[in-house]
Structure formats: C-alpha cells, structure tokens
Write a protein that holds these residues in place. Structure first.
Motif, PDB file in Angstrom:
ATOM      1  N   LEU A 202       0.822  -1.198   0.000  1.00  0.00           N
ATOM      2  CA  LEU A 202       0.000   0.000   0.000  1.00  0.00           C
ATOM      3  C   LEU A 202       0.863   1.256   0.000  1.00  0.00           C
ATOM      4  CD1 LEU A 202      -2.773  -1.076   2.520  1.00  0.00           C
ATOM      5  CD2 LEU A 202      -3.004  -0.854   0.045  1.00  0.00           C
ATOM      6  N   ILE A 203       1.929   1.253   0.823  1.00  0.00           N
ATOM      7  CA  ILE A 203       2.819   2.425   0.863  1.00  0.00           C
ATOM      8  C   ILE A 203       3.462   2.640  -0.492  1.00  0.00           C
ATOM      9  CG2 ILE A 203       4.921   3.325   1.893  1.00  0.00           C
ATOM     10  CD1 ILE A 203       4.175   1.784   4.424  1.00  0.00           C
TER      11      ILE A 203
ATOM     12  N   LEU B  44       3.778   6.458  12.067  1.00  0.00           N
ATOM     13  CA  LEU B  44       2.998   7.600  11.575  1.00  0.00           C
ATOM     14  C   LEU B  44       3.035   7.658  10.053  1.00  0.00           C
ATOM     15  CD1 LEU B  44       1.449  10.253  11.989  1.00  0.00           C
ATOM     16  CD2 LEU B  44       3.647  11.402  12.271  1.00  0.00           C
ATOM     17  N   TYR B  45       4.220   7.417   9.474  1.00  0.00           N
ATOM     18  CA  TYR B  45       4.337   7.437   8.020  1.00  0.00           C
ATOM     19  C   TYR B  45       3.490   6.321   7.390  1.00  0.00           C
ATOM     20  CZ  TYR B  45       6.516   7.259   3.393  1.00  0.00           C
ATOM     21  OH  TYR B  45       6.727   7.265   2.044  1.00  0.00           O
ATOM     22  N   THR B  46       3.481   5.138   8.036  1.00  0.00           N
ATOM     23  CA  THR B  46       2.648   4.034   7.540  1.00  0.00           C
ATOM     24  C   THR B  46       1.171   4.394   7.606  1.00  0.00           C
ATOM     25  OG1 THR B  46       4.308   2.434   8.282  1.00  0.00           O
ATOM     26  CG2 THR B  46       2.099   1.606   7.854  1.00  0.00           C
ATOM     27  N   SER B  47       0.730   4.954   8.743  1.00  0.00           N
ATOM     28  CA  SER B  47      -0.680   5.335   8.887  1.00  0.00           C
ATOM     29  C   SER B  47      -1.070   6.409   7.879  1.00  0.00           C
ATOM     30  CB  SER B  47      -0.924   5.839  10.315  1.00  0.00           C
ATOM     31  OG  SER B  47      -0.603   4.845  11.262  1.00  0.00           O
ATOM     32  N   LEU B  48      -0.169   7.369   7.669  1.00  0.00           N
ATOM     33  CA  LEU B  48      -0.463   8.433   6.703  1.00  0.00           C
ATOM     34  C   LEU B  48      -0.577   7.870   5.294  1.00  0.00           C
ATOM     35  CD1 LEU B  48      -0.830  11.466   6.282  1.00  0.00           C
ATOM     36  CD2 LEU B  48       1.634  11.687   6.100  1.00  0.00           C
ATOM     37  N   SER B  49       0.277   6.912   4.958  1.00  0.00           N
ATOM     38  CA  SER B  49       0.206   6.285   3.639  1.00  0.00           C
ATOM     39  C   SER B  49      -1.094   5.502   3.480  1.00  0.00           C
ATOM     40  CB  SER B  49       1.404   5.360   3.428  1.00  0.00           C
ATOM     41  OG  SER B  49       2.615   6.081   3.547  1.00  0.00           O
TER      42      SER B  49
ATOM     43  N   ASN C   5      -4.121   7.647   2.731  1.00  0.00           N
ATOM     44  CA  ASN C   5      -4.207   8.216   1.399  1.00  0.00           C
ATOM     45  C   ASN C   5      -4.292   7.164   0.299  1.00  0.00           C
ATOM     46  OD1 ASN C   5      -3.583  11.386   1.497  1.00  0.00           O
ATOM     47  ND2 ASN C   5      -2.429  10.373   3.113  1.00  0.00           N
ATOM     48  N   THR C   6      -4.204   5.885   0.656  1.00  0.00           N
ATOM     49  CA  THR C   6      -4.204   4.849  -0.383  1.00  0.00           C
ATOM     50  C   THR C   6      -5.368   3.875  -0.265  1.00  0.00           C
ATOM     51  OG1 THR C   6      -2.698   3.519   0.959  1.00  0.00           O
ATOM     52  CG2 THR C   6      -1.708   4.919  -0.719  1.00  0.00           C
ATOM     53  N   VAL C   7      -5.951   3.700   0.952  1.00  0.00           N
ATOM     54  CA  VAL C   7      -7.043   2.749   1.124  1.00  0.00           C
ATOM     55  C   VAL C   7      -8.315   3.360   0.537  1.00  0.00           C
ATOM     56  CG1 VAL C   7      -8.465   1.511   2.787  1.00  0.00           C
ATOM     57  CG2 VAL C   7      -6.014   1.725   3.156  1.00  0.00           C
TER      58      VAL C   7
ATOM     59  N   GLY D 172     -15.110  -1.275   0.587  1.00  0.00           N
ATOM     60  CA  GLY D 172     -15.644  -1.306   1.942  1.00  0.00           C
ATOM     61  C   GLY D 172     -14.585  -1.223   3.026  1.00  0.00           C
ATOM     62  N   THR D 173     -13.302  -1.108   2.629  1.00  0.00           N
ATOM     63  CA  THR D 173     -12.213  -1.025   3.606  1.00  0.00           C
ATOM     64  C   THR D 173     -11.973   0.440   3.958  1.00  0.00           C
ATOM     65  OG1 THR D 173     -11.201  -2.981   2.659  1.00  0.00           O
ATOM     66  CG2 THR D 173      -9.833  -1.624   4.095  1.00  0.00           C
ATOM     67  N   THR D 174     -11.948   0.725   5.235  1.00  0.00           N
ATOM     68  CA  THR D 174     -11.713   2.094   5.698  1.00  0.00           C
ATOM     69  C   THR D 174     -10.443   2.135   6.541  1.00  0.00           C
ATOM     70  OG1 THR D 174     -13.048   1.762   7.681  1.00  0.00           O
ATOM     71  CG2 THR D 174     -14.188   2.603   5.710  1.00  0.00           C
ATOM     72  N   PHE D 175      -9.971   3.349   6.738  1.00  0.00           N
ATOM     73  CA  PHE D 175      -8.763   3.526   7.550  1.00  0.00           C
ATOM     74  C   PHE D 175      -8.978   3.101   9.004  1.00  0.00           C
ATOM     75  CE2 PHE D 175      -6.012   6.312  10.183  1.00  0.00           C
ATOM     76  CZ  PHE D 175      -4.795   5.784   9.789  1.00  0.00           C
ATOM     77  N   PRO D 176     -10.104   3.466   9.655  1.00  0.00           N
ATOM     78  CA  PRO D 176     -10.321   2.962  11.027  1.00  0.00           C
ATOM     79  C   PRO D 176     -10.321   1.440  11.121  1.00  0.00           C
ATOM     80  CG  PRO D 176     -11.803   4.781  10.568  1.00  0.00           C
ATOM     81  CD  PRO D 176     -11.131   4.448   9.273  1.00  0.00           C
ATOM     82  N   ALA D 177     -10.849   0.756  10.070  1.00  0.00           N
ATOM     83  CA  ALA D 177     -10.833  -0.705  10.092  1.00  0.00           C
ATOM     84  C   ALA D 177      -9.403  -1.242  10.051  1.00  0.00           C
ATOM     85  CB  ALA D 177     -11.638  -1.252   8.915  1.00  0.00           C
ATOM     86  N   MET D 178      -8.556  -0.581   9.245  1.00  0.00           N
ATOM     87  CA  MET D 178      -7.152  -0.995   9.201  1.00  0.00           C
ATOM     88  C   MET D 178      -6.474  -0.777  10.553  1.00  0.00           C
ATOM     89  SD  MET D 178      -6.566  -2.215   6.179  1.00  0.00           S
ATOM     90  CE  MET D 178      -4.800  -2.181   6.178  1.00  0.00           C
TER      91      MET D 178
END
Length: 531
Positions: A10-11, A219-224, A227-229, A233-239
């Motif tokens: 993803l990154i 933090l860099y992983t979460s930010l990536s 912006n990529t997910v 049906g996949t959301t950032f909070p789910a990740m």
C-alpha cells in the motif's frame, strides 16, 4: 508477516501513484523547511499530514539546537567569531515549529473520538511549552554575545540560588553556566521528543513505538494508508483496528517471553548460589597466616578502625597505659650476686616508650647464667588487665588532650598557639674535603602570623599541628606530607584534617626559627564525601 507485506504494498502504491490529497514523499526526501505551502493546500491536509510535517521539522532542527552550548563555549574561548545568523536561524526554526503546532491545533476538530481528541490537545500544549523554553534560550543571543545576554541566560536557568553562588558571577560564562545549559537543553529536547512520540502513538490509535524514530515510521505508515485505502468497503479505522489486534497479540507474546526469561534467570541464579555455598572453604593463604588483619571486613567499620589504631601504635610507639606491664619481665627480688670479672652482663632492651614515661622506667640486668641484677629492691606489679585488643585505649602521652581539643574545635587553641610557616630547605654547601654533613631533618619553620601551622607548648615540649580549618591543596601538600604522615583521601579536592598525633619541633640557635624533630600523623578526609 502477511500484514506487513500488505502495508508495504500500500505504501509503495501511494508513492508511485500519488493518490490522496498530499502527494507523499519518503522520510529521506521530505524537505526540512515546512509550513510554507499555500492556504488552500494547508486546508486540504489532514491531522496526520500536519503531524508528519511537525516530526520532520523537529528532526531537522534538533542537531542544530544540540550545538547551541558548543557555539557559546567557542565564543567564550575566543576560538571563533560571533555570527548572529547562526542563532537567528535556530530562532527561525523554532518559530516554524510553533507555526506548525498552530496548524496542528486547527485539525483537532476533525478527530471524532473525544478521549483521543483530549489526549492530543494535552500533548500539543506540552510541545508548545517546550518550544517556548527553547526560544527563551536562543533569543538573547540573536543580536550579540556579551555579559548582559549571558546574564539573561543565567537568570532564565535560575541556578545561582540553587547552587548558592555569588552575584558577582552574573554575566561570567564559566563551566557552571556551560554545565547547567547543557543539562537543561538536553532535558528539554528529550521531553519534546518523548511528548512527540506520545502524540504519534495517540494519533495512530496505540501503535507500538518504543522511540521517536519508530513512532515516525508508524505515523508514516498510517499516513500512507490514509491516502491509499480506497473502495472495497475497507476504511482507515478498520485498518487501525486490525493493527491494534495484531499489536495485542504481539504484547501477549512479549509477556510470555519475558516470563520465560525471568524463570531462566531465576533458575540460573539459584544454581550459581547453590554451587557457591557448596564450595569448600579455601586454605588460609600465607598473607592471612602471617598477617591475619591484612584483609579486614569492609563492613565492620569499628573493627577496621581498631586495627588501624593498633598498626599505628606498633609503628609509631603509641602505647596504651598497660603496654609496659605487658612487655616488661616479671618482677623478681633477689640479693646482689657477685659475678666473675670475666663475665659481662647482658643488658635487656628497654621498652619502646620508657624514655617518654619516666615513671615506667626500670633498669634490669640479666646475667648469662639467668640471674637478674636489680639496682634496688623495688618491685613492679604488673597490671592484670592487659588485653591489647580492648578499644578504645587510653594513651599515656602528654599530647592526648591537645589532640582531643584540636579535633573537637581547633580554634580553642588559637590564643596560645604560635603561628609558623615552612622555611624552604637550603642545600648545605660541600665541605673542603668533598663531604657534606648529614642532617636528620631538612624542614625548618619560622614565625609567621599567616603560617599554615601552630606550635603549642605542652609540659616543656613544643608540638606542631595544622592551623585550624587548614585546607590541603596541591600548593601546600608537598611540605605538609613531609611534616605529617597522611592517611585517607589525598585527591585534588579540598581536604579536611583529623589529627592523630602532632609533630614535634624544637627551637634552634636562631631567633624565631624551629626545626622538625618527629613527624606527626593525620587522616585526610574529602570535604564533599562528608556532606
């Protein structure tokens, strides 16, 4: 492992495709100058993006701030010229960090979780306070380096009252100022780094981050991911929830591993202790056999002091009251015996301190046939209590009261003392036949009101003691160790003196001139170790 590979994919996708509203750069390519984008771009950035820029700004400025004390020390040593631009650049960097914190505060409204938003607000306020402290350190030196700017720095650090220093040192950039500045700056940078790590953990909803560098990676992983997910049906909070679940499993494994390591350490320690307790007692060495007190118990201070006093007694004739009775031969009353003229009586050696104690003097002669020839009918009754190990012992010396008074309060001796100073020794001129006279002592003392020593008369004998409150320094230690045998600490720090035995001096043919007859004994103790 599968989750980590998916994150990397993803990154990499975000870096190659540039999806999202930020267009991310890798940590190595992120510019150190930040918060200069247009207003429209700033409004489009998320909370994680603003936090990432704050991390990058601090990492880029930290090395410059760490050189701040070295720059001041170089200016004070006059090894470099003053360059105000260096300090102005540091101040500008801190101002950019403060502006970035304002932008970060503007994104707090986008945080939905109230508990998370409150924790983020507290961490941001702490960061702002650390930046204000760092700015106050840099600000005085943005224009000039002079005593007034140094005074402002010293007043900000507020170490004069804590260290009980004189106000005359204000504006003087010495080692104390350098040390206080380095400690304060290191603490502020460490606190800022720790608070920033906590802010990163809270923003990424509990990602494991043992240090600032690792927290920036998370933090860099979460930010990536943010912006990529997209889609599916996949959301950032789910990740984030998946990441938290994996982290919980990792914590459980770490606890299990730590428990196993603790058990192994406990078993290993118990095994070593058992082997040590079963070890046979070693045979006494030659040192312990001939010198049983060579290795005293380091925890029994009373026993150690008693053994030290016994060694001093044996070495310097410091005998207790019953010493003569312990070493004198038993009294025998006999009639005078006529000896053949050819036989010469064998003289018994006198006790070590019989010359110092006239009452204990007893002339005794022993013939080769074992007969004692006493010069009188006087019998000397030995003292029944002769246990040499009893402590404390009473010394049969004229200077005992002098030693006790000196160690209790030496200033009491000032009215009756004669102040003396060391007269540097002069090498005697060679005689005509090339031989030189052998002097027993090369130290002479002359009367001097500012001298380091006091001469005090006790029973027609003059004793020498250090002046009250005399501090031993490298300048006076050379002559001091010739006058007194020194025990204890002899380091470069200030020393205080405990008198065990005063030195003996005698007047010479010259007025106001004295010579050393017998050295004294003292114990030097470090001043700071007694605090």
């Amino acid at each position: 492992m599968a989750m980590r590979q998916r994150w990397h994919g993803l990154i990499l996708g975000s870096l190659l495709l540039g999806t999202g509203g930020l267009g991310l750069l890798s940590p190595a390519l992120m510019p150190s100058t930040f918060a200069q984008e247009a207003t429209s771009t700033t409004q489009e950035r998320s909370f994680l993006a603003e936090l990432w820029l704050l991390n990058q700004g601090f990492v880029g400025l930290r090395s410059d701030l760490e050189e701040f004390p070295d720059n001041l020390a170089a200016l004070n040593a006059d090894t470099t010229d003053f360059d105000a631009q260096i300090f102005r650049d540091d101040r500008a960097g801190l101002q950019q960090l403060q502006e970035q914190i304002r932008l970060l505060e503007g994104q707090l409204a986008t945080i939905q979780d109230s508990a998370q938003r409150e924790a983020l607000t507290t961490a941001i306020a702490n960061l702002d306070q650390h930046l204000d402290n760092l700015a106050n350190l840099i600000e005085p030196f943005a224009d000039d380096f002079n005593p007034e700017t140094i005074r402002q720095l010293q007043e900000f650090l507020d170490f004069f009252e804590r260290r009980n220093l004189s106000d005359a040192d204000y504006g003087f950039y010495g080692s104390v100022t350098q040390t206080e500045l380095e400690e304060y700056l290191t603490q502020q940078l460490s606190d800022f780094s720790e608070t920033l790590k906590t802010l990163n953990e809270t923003a990424t909803q509990g990602a494991i981050a043992p240090d600032l560098a690792t927290s920036m990676d998370y933090l860099y992983t979460s930010l990536s991911l943010e912006n990529t997910v997209v889609g599916g049906g996949t959301t950032f909070p789910a990740m984030i929830q998946t990441l938290q679940r994996d982290n919980q499993r990792l914590r459980q494994r770490l606890r299990t591993t730590n428990l196993l390591l603790s058990l192994l350490l406990l078993l290993g320690t118990a095994t070593l202790a058992l082997l040590y307790l079963r070890k046979p007692t070693p045979a006494p060495s030659a040192v312990n056999r001939y010198f049983p007190d060579a290795e005293p118990d380091s925890f029994d201070l009373d026993q150690l002091e008693a053994k030290l006093i016994k060694r001093l007694q044996n070495t310097y004739d410091l005998s207790p009251k019953d010493n003569f009775a312990a070493i004198a031969p038993p009294p025998v009353t006999t009639q005078p015996t006529t000896m053949p003229p050819s036989e010469t009586p064998n003289l018994q050696p006198l006790a070590a301190n019989t010359l110092d104690d006239p009452e204990a003097f007893n002339t005794s002669l022993e013939t080769p046939n074992g007969l004692d020839l006493n010069l009188g009918e006087t019998e000397l009754e030995p003292d029944t209590d002769t246990d040499a190990d009893d402590f404390p012992v009473q010394f049969l010396n004229a200077y005992d009261a002098l030693v006790a008074t000196y160690n209790a309060d030496a200033m009491i001796l000032a009215p009756e003392a004669i102040a003396l100073a060391v007269q540097p020794p002069v090498t005697p001129a060679p005689e005509a036949d090339g031989e030189t006279e052998n002097f027993l002592s090369s130290l002479l003392f002359q009367t001097d009101d500012q001298g380091d020593y006091w001469a005090i008369q006790v029973q027609n004998q003059y004793y020498l003691a250090p002046r009250a409150q005399l501090k031993i320094t490298p300048d006076n230690y050379a002559f001091f160790q010739q006058t007194f045998i020194c025990y204890g600490n002899q380091g470069p720090d200030l020393q205080t003196i405990k008198l065990l035995k005063p030195a003996r001096i005698a007047a010479t043919d010259q007025d106001n001139l004295w010579e050393l007859v017998q050295p004294g004994i003292v114990v030097l103790e470090n001043v700071e170790s007694l605090a």
